[in-house]
Design a protein around this motif. Sequence first.
Motif, PDB file in Angstrom:
ATOM      1  N   VAL A   1       0.841  -1.201   0.000  1.00 47.87           N
ATOM      2  CA  VAL A   1       0.000   0.000   0.000  1.00 47.87           C
ATOM      3  C   VAL A   1       0.874   1.248   0.000  1.00 47.87           C
ATOM      4  O   VAL A   1       0.618   2.196  -0.745  1.00 47.87           O
ATOM      5  CB  VAL A   1      -0.970  -0.011   1.202  1.00 47.87           C
ATOM      6  N   TYR A   2       1.928   1.267   0.821  1.00 44.43           N
ATOM      7  CA  TYR A   2       2.825   2.423   0.853  1.00 44.43           C
ATOM      8  C   TYR A   2       3.456   2.650  -0.520  1.00 44.43           C
ATOM      9  O   TYR A   2       3.529   3.780  -1.011  1.00 44.43           O
ATOM     10  CB  TYR A   2       3.943   2.242   1.885  1.00 44.43           C
ATOM     11  N   PHE A   3       3.928   1.584  -1.127  1.00 45.01           N
ATOM     12  CA  PHE A   3       4.570   1.709  -2.439  1.00 45.01           C
ATOM     13  C   PHE A   3       3.571   2.166  -3.498  1.00 45.01           C
ATOM     14  O   PHE A   3       3.870   3.050  -4.307  1.00 45.01           O
ATOM     15  CB  PHE A   3       5.212   0.376  -2.846  1.00 45.01           C
ATOM     16  N   SER A   4       2.380   1.585  -3.499  1.00 41.52           N
ATOM     17  CA  SER A   4       1.373   1.929  -4.510  1.00 41.52           C
ATOM     18  C   SER A   4       0.936   3.379  -4.398  1.00 41.52           C
ATOM     19  O   SER A   4       0.884   4.105  -5.399  1.00 41.52           O
ATOM     20  CB  SER A   4       0.146   1.024  -4.367  1.00 41.52           C
ATOM     21  N   PHE A   5       0.616   3.815  -3.187  1.00 45.79           N
ATOM     22  CA  PHE A   5       0.177   5.195  -3.005  1.00 45.79           C
ATOM     23  C   PHE A   5       1.317   6.169  -3.276  1.00 45.79           C
ATOM     24  O   PHE A   5       1.099   7.253  -3.826  1.00 45.79           O
ATOM     25  CB  PHE A   5      -0.371   5.407  -1.606  1.00 45.79           C
ATOM     26  N   GLY A   6       2.537   5.793  -2.888  1.00 44.88           N
ATOM     27  CA  GLY A   6       3.689   6.651  -3.159  1.00 44.88           C
ATOM     28  C   GLY A   6       3.941   6.797  -4.648  1.00 44.88           C
ATOM     29  O   GLY A   6       4.225   7.893  -5.133  1.00 44.88           O
ATOM     30  N   ALA A   7       3.833   5.698  -5.383  1.00 44.67           N
ATOM     31  CA  ALA A   7       4.020   5.752  -6.836  1.00 44.67           C
ATOM     32  C   ALA A   7       2.925   6.586  -7.491  1.00 44.67           C
ATOM     33  O   ALA A   7       3.199   7.382  -8.403  1.00 44.67           O
ATOM     34  CB  ALA A   7       4.034   4.341  -7.417  1.00 44.67           C
ATOM     35  N   SER A   8       1.696   6.434  -7.018  1.00 48.13           N
ATOM     36  CA  SER A   8       0.591   7.220  -7.559  1.00 48.13           C
ATOM     37  C   SER A   8       0.806   8.707  -7.290  1.00 48.13           C
ATOM     38  O   SER A   8       0.586   9.549  -8.174  1.00 48.13           O
ATOM     39  CB  SER A   8      -0.722   6.761  -6.933  1.00 48.13           C
ATOM     40  N   GLY A   9       1.234   9.041  -6.080  1.00 51.17           N
ATOM     41  CA  GLY A   9       1.502  10.441  -5.753  1.00 51.17           C
ATOM     42  C   GLY A   9       2.652  10.997  -6.569  1.00 51.17           C
ATOM     43  O   GLY A   9       2.624  12.161  -6.989  1.00 51.17           O
TER      44      GLY A   9
ATOM     45  N   ILE B   1       6.523   7.843   2.381  1.00 50.94           N
ATOM     46  CA  ILE B   1       7.928   7.602   2.757  1.00 50.94           C
ATOM     47  C   ILE B   1       8.046   7.549   4.272  1.00 50.94           C
ATOM     48  O   ILE B   1       8.723   6.677   4.832  1.00 50.94           O
ATOM     49  CB  ILE B   1       8.839   8.684   2.146  1.00 50.94           C
ATOM     50  N   PHE B   2       7.380   8.478   4.962  1.00 53.35           N
ATOM     51  CA  PHE B   2       7.413   8.497   6.421  1.00 53.35           C
ATOM     52  C   PHE B   2       6.837   7.208   7.006  1.00 53.35           C
ATOM     53  O   PHE B   2       7.439   6.588   7.889  1.00 53.35           O
ATOM     54  CB  PHE B   2       6.632   9.706   6.946  1.00 53.35           C
ATOM     55  N   LEU B   3       5.680   6.771   6.507  1.00 49.54           N
ATOM     56  CA  LEU B   3       5.049   5.562   7.030  1.00 49.54           C
ATOM     57  C   LEU B   3       5.884   4.318   6.736  1.00 49.54           C
ATOM     58  O   LEU B   3       5.989   3.412   7.571  1.00 49.54           O
ATOM     59  CB  LEU B   3       3.641   5.403   6.450  1.00 49.54           C
ATOM     60  N   PHE B   4       6.490   4.266   5.548  1.00 46.13           N
ATOM     61  CA  PHE B   4       7.344   3.123   5.204  1.00 46.13           C
ATOM     62  C   PHE B   4       8.545   3.044   6.141  1.00 46.13           C
ATOM     63  O   PHE B   4       8.890   1.973   6.647  1.00 46.13           O
ATOM     64  CB  PHE B   4       7.802   3.231   3.749  1.00 46.13           C
ATOM     65  N   ARG B   5       9.189   4.176   6.384  1.00 51.44           N
ATOM     66  CA  ARG B   5      10.344   4.188   7.289  1.00 51.44           C
ATOM     67  C   ARG B   5       9.936   3.882   8.717  1.00 51.44           C
ATOM     68  O   ARG B   5      10.665   3.207   9.449  1.00 51.44           O
ATOM     69  CB  ARG B   5      11.050   5.540   7.222  1.00 51.44           C
ATOM     70  N   TRP B   6       8.802   4.378   9.136  1.00 53.44           N
ATOM     71  CA  TRP B   6       8.305   4.121  10.486  1.00 53.44           C
ATOM     72  C   TRP B   6       8.043   2.625  10.671  1.00 53.44           C
ATOM     73  O   TRP B   6       8.383   2.030  11.682  1.00 53.44           O
ATOM     74  CB  TRP B   6       7.055   4.933  10.736  1.00 53.44           C
ATOM     75  N   ASP B   7       7.418   2.013   9.669  1.00 51.07           N
ATOM     76  CA  ASP B   7       7.139   0.584   9.717  1.00 51.07           C
ATOM     77  C   ASP B   7       8.441  -0.214   9.735  1.00 51.07           C
ATOM     78  O   ASP B   7       8.576  -1.193  10.457  1.00 51.07           O
ATOM     79  CB  ASP B   7       6.273   0.188   8.532  1.00 51.07           C
ATOM     80  N   ARG B   8       9.409   0.207   8.941  1.00 49.99           N
ATOM     81  CA  ARG B   8      10.692  -0.483   8.889  1.00 49.99           C
ATOM     82  C   ARG B   8      11.442  -0.362  10.213  1.00 49.99           C
ATOM     83  O   ARG B   8      12.014  -1.321  10.705  1.00 49.99           O
ATOM     84  CB  ARG B   8      11.530   0.093   7.757  1.00 49.99           C
TER      85      ARG B   8
END
Length: 104
Positions: A49-57, A92-99
């Motif tokens: 979801v993070y990747f998809s929404f980030g790519a769309s944005g 990007i923030f949510l992906f890093r937070w999750d990582r």
Amino acid sequence: MAAYYCIRILVLMVKPNSKKTSNKRFTPEQYARLKAEAAAPYRGLRKFVYFSFGASGFIGALIFLTQLAAGRDVETALPNFALQVGVVALMIFLFRWDRDSRKS
């Protein structure tokens, strides 16, 4: 698939091993993966979801950036561009937070 592993772990935790069954149901790698999935379910879905929404944005930001560069509808393109950049920054923030939460 993740739900299956979570249920499988719960069944193994509730049902004690008898002396007849060996403790070799899972390899150490499989067991570690099951424990990680139980600790943080749906991590793969969240990353998707993070990747998809980030790519769309990102694609939307490029489109609005070209509109701004061309000088077309600047009064509507600028807020839309800012929104798309905000979506990319949030993903990007949510992906890093999750990582980072996985490491701790």
